[in-house]
Design a protein around this motif. Structure first.
Motif, PDB file in Angstrom:
ATOM      1  N   ALA A   1       0.866  -1.191   0.000  1.00  0.00           N
ATOM      2  CA  ALA A   1       0.000   0.000   0.000  1.00  0.00           C
ATOM      3  C   ALA A   1       0.897   1.233   0.000  1.00  0.00           C
ATOM      4  CB  ALA A   1      -0.921  -0.020   1.219  1.00  0.00           C
ATOM      5  N   THR A   2       1.166   1.739  -1.188  1.00  0.00           N
ATOM      6  CA  THR A   2       2.168   2.783  -1.351  1.00  0.00           C
ATOM      7  C   THR A   2       1.561   4.189  -1.170  1.00  0.00           C
ATOM      8  OG1 THR A   2       4.050   3.445  -2.716  1.00  0.00           O
ATOM      9  CG2 THR A   2       1.987   2.984  -3.875  1.00  0.00           C
ATOM     10  N   LYS A   3       2.437   5.199  -1.220  1.00  0.00           N
ATOM     11  CA  LYS A   3       2.061   6.612  -1.025  1.00  0.00           C
ATOM     12  C   LYS A   3       1.595   6.867   0.416  1.00  0.00           C
ATOM     13  CE  LYS A   3       1.516   7.037  -5.904  1.00  0.00           C
ATOM     14  NZ  LYS A   3       1.153   7.706  -7.079  1.00  0.00           N
ATOM     15  N   LEU A   4       2.182   6.117   1.337  1.00  0.00           N
ATOM     16  CA  LEU A   4       1.863   6.216   2.764  1.00  0.00           C
ATOM     17  C   LEU A   4       2.102   7.626   3.308  1.00  0.00           C
ATOM     18  CD1 LEU A   4       1.140   4.671   5.401  1.00  0.00           C
ATOM     19  CD2 LEU A   4       3.556   4.120   5.630  1.00  0.00           C
ATOM     20  N   ASP A   5       3.123   8.296   2.756  1.00  0.00           N
ATOM     21  CA  ASP A   5       3.458   9.651   3.229  1.00  0.00           C
ATOM     22  C   ASP A   5       2.375  10.671   2.878  1.00  0.00           C
ATOM     23  OD1 ASP A   5       4.737  10.933   0.385  1.00  0.00           O
ATOM     24  OD2 ASP A   5       4.916   8.767   0.644  1.00  0.00           O
ATOM     25  N   LYS A   6       1.455  10.296   2.003  1.00  0.00           N
ATOM     26  CA  LYS A   6       0.422  11.247   1.551  1.00  0.00           C
ATOM     27  C   LYS A   6      -0.829  11.239   2.444  1.00  0.00           C
ATOM     28  CE  LYS A   6       2.185  12.134  -2.789  1.00  0.00           C
ATOM     29  NZ  LYS A   6       3.613  11.972  -2.614  1.00  0.00           N
ATOM     30  N   ILE A   7      -0.866  10.345   3.450  1.00  0.00           N
ATOM     31  CA  ILE A   7      -2.040  10.343   4.339  1.00  0.00           C
ATOM     32  C   ILE A   7      -1.604  10.591   5.786  1.00  0.00           C
ATOM     33  CG2 ILE A   7      -3.436   8.820   2.860  1.00  0.00           C
ATOM     34  CD1 ILE A   7      -2.872   6.565   4.936  1.00  0.00           C
ATOM     35  N   LYS A   8      -2.541  11.034   6.611  1.00  0.00           N
ATOM     36  CA  LYS A   8      -2.250  11.285   8.024  1.00  0.00           C
ATOM     37  C   LYS A   8      -2.100   9.956   8.764  1.00  0.00           C
ATOM     38  CE  LYS A   8      -4.613  15.730   8.487  1.00  0.00           C
ATOM     39  NZ  LYS A   8      -5.582  15.904   7.400  1.00  0.00           N
ATOM     40  N   LYS A   9      -1.252   9.965   9.803  1.00  0.00           N
ATOM     41  CA  LYS A   9      -1.026   8.729  10.576  1.00  0.00           C
ATOM     42  C   LYS A   9      -2.327   8.133  11.090  1.00  0.00           C
ATOM     43  CE  LYS A   9       3.692   8.315  11.745  1.00  0.00           C
ATOM     44  NZ  LYS A   9       4.796   9.041  12.257  1.00  0.00           N
TER      45      LYS A   9
END
Length: 195
Positions: free
Chosen positions: A141-149
């Protein structure tokens, strides 16, 4: 996992061109423009071994990369891109089916999905297709940095549920930007490669 060497071996359009070596392989699948090339480059710590493209649907062959002279990453054509002709898509379909159904060296597939969005119908079909061939699948599940924790758990559960994932298949949150998830991805891959 320390990557000391990584090189493209061949861009193969048919079975005749696949490497003849018995070394194990991990296939990388995902929608066009989901970030497969960025995933490969982050995993091997190289800026642009796998070419990232602003034009979706650019990968039209199976690209074999040799890693540490021990195994291959195999980048398969991205799916779900409308501008490719039906004939082209049918050709890719045959090539992919031949690879997934017959390739003995293939040990598992990393299915790359954007964590921000619900898996598409094509993502669901791809997951089911891989399970049809009884292949282990790890969903990245990529682009993890684009969502809030705080959103992570909810998004991961949604992906797991929409794909109707089997318990034994890993679901790995990942960021090509920060490298988060890289160690887990390597551990999972190496367990399938038996290295």
């Amino acid at each position: 996992m320390k990557v000391n060497s990584a090189d493209i071996v061949i861009s193969a359009a048919s079975k005749k061109q696949y490497p003849k070596t018995p070394i194990p392989e991990i296939a990388l699948a995902g929608r066009s423009n989901v970030g497969k090339s960025s995933f490969i480059n982050r995993m091997i710590q190289r800026k642009n071994l796998a070419r990232t493209s602003s034009k979706p649907g650019k990968t039209q062959t199976l690209n074999f990369y040799i890693i540490n002279d021990k195994f291959h990453f195999v980048d398969v054509p991205g799916y779900g891109y409308a501008k490719v002709s039906k004939k082209e898509r049918a050709k890719w379909g045959e090539m992919m089916e031949e690879y997934f159904a017959e390739r003995e060296q293939l040990k598992a597939t990393a299915l790359i999905i954007d964590i921000r969005h619900k898996p598409t119908e094509d993502d669901q079909l791809m997951y089911d297709y891989l399970k049809h061939f009884e292949l282990p699948v790890m969903v990245i599940a990529t682009k993890l940095d684009k969502i809030k924790k705080g959103q992570r758990k909810k998004q991961l559960k949604m992906i797991f549920d929409v794909l109707e994932m089997e318990e034994e298949d890993a679901l790995i949150p990942f960021s090509s930007e920060t490298g988060e998830g890289k160690d887990v991805a390597w551990r999972t891959m190496l367990s399938h490669l038996n290295l």
